[in-house]
Design a protein around this motif. Sequence first.
Motif, PDB file in Angstrom:
ATOM      1  N   GLY A   5      -4.173   4.591   6.876  1.00 32.98           N
ATOM      2  CA  GLY A   5      -4.306   3.138   6.884  1.00 32.98           C
ATOM      3  C   GLY A   5      -5.667   2.549   6.560  1.00 32.98           C
ATOM      4  O   GLY A   5      -5.880   1.355   6.751  1.00 32.98           O
ATOM      5  N   ALA A   6      -6.591   3.351   6.033  1.00 38.44           N
ATOM      6  CA  ALA A   6      -7.946   2.834   5.763  1.00 38.44           C
ATOM      7  C   ALA A   6      -7.922   1.627   4.811  1.00 38.44           C
ATOM      8  O   ALA A   6      -8.544   0.600   5.083  1.00 38.44           O
ATOM      9  CB  ALA A   6      -8.834   3.938   5.195  1.00 38.44           C
ATOM     10  N   PHE A   7      -7.175   1.752   3.713  1.00 35.04           N
ATOM     11  CA  PHE A   7      -7.147   0.659   2.729  1.00 35.04           C
ATOM     12  C   PHE A   7      -6.400  -0.548   3.287  1.00 35.04           C
ATOM     13  O   PHE A   7      -6.850  -1.691   3.149  1.00 35.04           O
ATOM     14  CB  PHE A   7      -6.495   1.139   1.422  1.00 35.04           C
ATOM     15  N   ALA A   8      -5.264  -0.292   3.932  1.00 32.56           N
ATOM     16  CA  ALA A   8      -4.465  -1.390   4.498  1.00 32.56           C
ATOM     17  C   ALA A   8      -5.272  -2.185   5.517  1.00 32.56           C
ATOM     18  O   ALA A   8      -5.262  -3.420   5.519  1.00 32.56           O
ATOM     19  CB  ALA A   8      -3.197  -0.831   5.142  1.00 32.56           C
TER      20      ALA A   8
ATOM     21  N   GLU B 292       0.215   4.150  12.515  1.00 28.70           N
ATOM     22  CA  GLU B 292       0.603   3.183  13.546  1.00 28.70           C
ATOM     23  C   GLU B 292      -0.457   3.093  14.645  1.00 28.70           C
ATOM     24  O   GLU B 292      -0.786   2.012  15.133  1.00 28.70           O
ATOM     25  CB  GLU B 292       1.952   3.589  14.160  1.00 28.70           C
ATOM     26  N   ARG B 293      -1.003   4.263  15.019  1.00 30.31           N
ATOM     27  CA  ARG B 293      -2.007   4.272  16.067  1.00 30.31           C
ATOM     28  C   ARG B 293      -3.262   3.518  15.631  1.00 30.31           C
ATOM     29  O   ARG B 293      -3.838   2.749  16.396  1.00 30.31           O
ATOM     30  CB  ARG B 293      -2.353   5.717  16.456  1.00 30.31           C
ATOM     31  N   HIS B 294      -3.672   3.726  14.390  1.00 31.47           N
ATOM     32  CA  HIS B 294      -4.859   3.026  13.880  1.00 31.47           C
ATOM     33  C   HIS B 294      -4.644   1.517  13.851  1.00 31.47           C
ATOM     34  O   HIS B 294      -5.554   0.743  14.159  1.00 31.47           O
ATOM     35  CB  HIS B 294      -5.224   3.538  12.485  1.00 31.47           C
ATOM     36  N   LEU B 295      -3.453   1.093  13.481  1.00 29.76           N
ATOM     37  CA  LEU B 295      -3.156  -0.340  13.450  1.00 29.76           C
ATOM     38  C   LEU B 295      -3.223  -0.926  14.862  1.00 29.76           C
ATOM     39  O   LEU B 295      -3.789  -2.001  15.082  1.00 29.76           O
ATOM     40  CB  LEU B 295      -1.780  -0.598  12.831  1.00 29.76           C
ATOM     41  N   GLN B 296      -2.669  -0.193  15.818  1.00 31.08           N
ATOM     42  CA  GLN B 296      -2.693  -0.675  17.215  1.00 31.08           C
ATOM     43  C   GLN B 296      -4.119  -0.711  17.759  1.00 31.08           C
ATOM     44  O   GLN B 296      -4.544  -1.688  18.374  1.00 31.08           O
ATOM     45  CB  GLN B 296      -1.818   0.225  18.097  1.00 31.08           C
ATOM     46  N   MET B 297      -4.868   0.371  17.529  1.00 36.89           N
ATOM     47  CA  MET B 297      -6.238   0.471  18.042  1.00 36.89           C
ATOM     48  C   MET B 297      -7.112  -0.667  17.518  1.00 36.89           C
ATOM     49  O   MET B 297      -7.993  -1.164  18.216  1.00 36.89           O
ATOM     50  CB  MET B 297      -6.877   1.799  17.604  1.00 36.89           C
ATOM     51  N   ASN B 298      -6.861  -1.049  16.268  1.00 37.05           N
ATOM     52  CA  ASN B 298      -7.689  -2.077  15.640  1.00 37.05           C
ATOM     53  C   ASN B 298      -7.143  -3.484  15.849  1.00 37.05           C
ATOM     54  O   ASN B 298      -7.739  -4.454  15.393  1.00 37.05           O
ATOM     55  CB  ASN B 298      -7.838  -1.789  14.145  1.00 37.05           C
ATOM     56  N   GLY B 299      -5.991  -3.569  16.527  1.00 37.04           N
ATOM     57  CA  GLY B 299      -5.402  -4.873  16.803  1.00 37.04           C
ATOM     58  C   GLY B 299      -5.203  -5.720  15.557  1.00 37.04           C
ATOM     59  O   GLY B 299      -5.429  -6.927  15.559  1.00 37.04           O
ATOM     60  N   VAL B 300      -4.787  -5.058  14.475  1.00 30.08           N
ATOM     61  CA  VAL B 300      -4.693  -5.755  13.190  1.00 30.08           C
ATOM     62  C   VAL B 300      -3.402  -6.552  13.094  1.00 30.08           C
ATOM     63  O   VAL B 300      -2.328  -6.045  13.406  1.00 30.08           O
ATOM     64  CB  VAL B 300      -4.759  -4.743  12.029  1.00 30.08           C
ATOM     65  N   VAL B 301      -3.536  -7.802  12.680  1.00 28.20           N
ATOM     66  CA  VAL B 301      -2.332  -8.578  12.383  1.00 28.20           C
ATOM     67  C   VAL B 301      -2.179  -8.618  10.860  1.00 28.20           C
ATOM     68  O   VAL B 301      -3.143  -8.468  10.124  1.00 28.20           O
ATOM     69  CB  VAL B 301      -2.429 -10.025  12.937  1.00 28.20           C
TER      70      VAL B 301
ATOM     71  N   ARG C 177     -10.363  -8.149   4.962  1.00 24.88           N
ATOM     72  CA  ARG C 177     -11.161  -8.775   3.912  1.00 24.88           C
ATOM     73  C   ARG C 177     -10.460  -9.936   3.213  1.00 24.88           C
ATOM     74  O   ARG C 177     -11.104 -10.845   2.704  1.00 24.88           O
ATOM     75  CB  ARG C 177     -11.532  -7.715   2.859  1.00 24.88           C
ATOM     76  N   VAL C 178      -9.139  -9.862   3.138  1.00 21.24           N
ATOM     77  CA  VAL C 178      -8.402 -10.863   2.367  1.00 21.24           C
ATOM     78  C   VAL C 178      -7.714 -11.818   3.330  1.00 21.24           C
ATOM     79  O   VAL C 178      -6.855 -11.423   4.118  1.00 21.24           O
ATOM     80  CB  VAL C 178      -7.366 -10.184   1.444  1.00 21.24           C
ATOM     81  N   LYS C 179      -8.116 -13.061   3.255  1.00 26.16           N
ATOM     82  CA  LYS C 179      -7.601 -14.064   4.192  1.00 26.16           C
ATOM     83  C   LYS C 179      -6.080 -14.155   4.118  1.00 26.16           C
ATOM     84  O   LYS C 179      -5.497 -14.253   3.045  1.00 26.16           O
ATOM     85  CB  LYS C 179      -8.235 -15.410   3.837  1.00 26.16           C
ATOM     86  N   ALA C 180      -5.450 -14.087   5.292  1.00 23.01           N
ATOM     87  CA  ALA C 180      -3.989 -14.243   5.414  1.00 23.01           C
ATOM     88  C   ALA C 180      -3.208 -13.227   4.583  1.00 23.01           C
ATOM     89  O   ALA C 180      -2.071 -13.473   4.187  1.00 23.01           O
ATOM     90  CB  ALA C 180      -3.565 -15.659   5.030  1.00 23.01           C
ATOM     91  N   ALA C 181      -3.817 -12.066   4.323  1.00 22.01           N
ATOM     92  CA  ALA C 181      -3.113 -11.016   3.565  1.00 22.01           C
ATOM     93  C   ALA C 181      -1.873 -10.564   4.329  1.00 22.01           C
ATOM     94  O   ALA C 181      -1.868 -10.508   5.558  1.00 22.01           O
ATOM     95  CB  ALA C 181      -4.035  -9.828   3.332  1.00 22.01           C
ATOM     96  N   ARG C 182      -0.822 -10.271   3.582  1.00 22.76           N
ATOM     97  CA  ARG C 182       0.405  -9.720   4.160  1.00 22.76           C
ATOM     98  C   ARG C 182       0.560  -8.319   3.587  1.00 22.76           C
ATOM     99  O   ARG C 182       0.880  -8.166   2.406  1.00 22.76           O
ATOM    100  CB  ARG C 182       1.592 -10.614   3.800  1.00 22.76           C
TER     101      ARG C 182
ATOM    102  N   ASP D  19       0.874  -1.174   0.000  1.00 19.37           N
ATOM    103  CA  ASP D  19       0.000   0.000   0.000  1.00 19.37           C
ATOM    104  C   ASP D  19       0.909   1.221   0.000  1.00 19.37           C
ATOM    105  O   ASP D  19       1.480   1.594   1.022  1.00 19.37           O
ATOM    106  CB  ASP D  19      -0.900  -0.035   1.244  1.00 19.37           C
ATOM    107  N   VAL D  20       1.060   1.826  -1.164  1.00 17.04           N
ATOM    108  CA  VAL D  20       2.025   2.914  -1.370  1.00 17.04           C
ATOM    109  C   VAL D  20       1.286   4.248  -1.237  1.00 17.04           C
ATOM    110  O   VAL D  20       0.425   4.566  -2.050  1.00 17.04           O
ATOM    111  CB  VAL D  20       2.689   2.804  -2.762  1.00 17.04           C
ATOM    112  N   GLY D  21       1.636   4.998  -0.186  1.00 17.05           N
ATOM    113  CA  GLY D  21       0.861   6.187   0.147  1.00 17.05           C
ATOM    114  C   GLY D  21      -0.313   5.757   1.011  1.00 17.05           C
ATOM    115  O   GLY D  21      -1.475   5.975   0.720  1.00 17.05           O
ATOM    116  N   ALA D  22       0.010   5.067   2.119  1.00 15.57           N
ATOM    117  CA  ALA D  22      -1.022   4.423   2.940  1.00 15.57           C
ATOM    118  C   ALA D  22      -1.859   5.419   3.725  1.00 15.57           C
ATOM    119  O   ALA D  22      -2.933   5.091   4.215  1.00 15.57           O
ATOM    120  CB  ALA D  22      -0.372   3.431   3.905  1.00 15.57           C
TER     121      ALA D  22
END
Length: 214
Positions: free
Chosen positions: A24-27, A53-62, A33-38, A18-21
Amino acid sequence: ALWETAFSLMPHGTRLFDVGANVGAFALSAARRVKAARVHAFEPVPDTFALLERHLQMNGVVGVKAHPWGLSDKEATVTFRISDQGSANASAADLGNGPARTVQGVLNTLDAAAKEFGDPEFIKCDVEGGELLAFKGGVETLRRAKPVVMTEMLRKWAAGFGYHPNEIIALFEGLGYKCFDSTLTPFGRMADATTETNFFFLHPQTHAALLPNP
């Protein structure tokens, strides 16, 4: 509908750049949505990266790794202008959108990122006019890995970098790709009347199974 189309082009386990993330909405959506997406999310503007970074932490996204740099045609530290209209308008060119503050950001190339993190199978690129430079810095990766590419192309913002979006289309055609609009309808060249801003590039052989039947 655009994102739905994008996710439909990502098989399970897709490695997404994700270039120009931005924040982080799209990431985040892709990781859900995509199983096992990296997902590798690239965002060079320091304040915006902190929010990402804060959004990723808040959402507990792996499955999402955030990188505090952007992708262009060379390794560099550049000055970004951030419009008073918000961080989504951050650009390394003067886009003429009014008062702005400036911050320093780091850029590297798509080829370097692919070497470090593995070849992407899908690239989403939205860098406020710097798209051609991002792809020029990734020609080897595009040629070798043939990822699906979703990109924004705006004449106004491309002009800030001294090129026309049709140069992006020509670059991809030279690599054997075809251009499609957001509904996956084949698209030729951008004209003054074109209102579409989001496009997909797919490789007819590599992505035959993903393309609608002609």
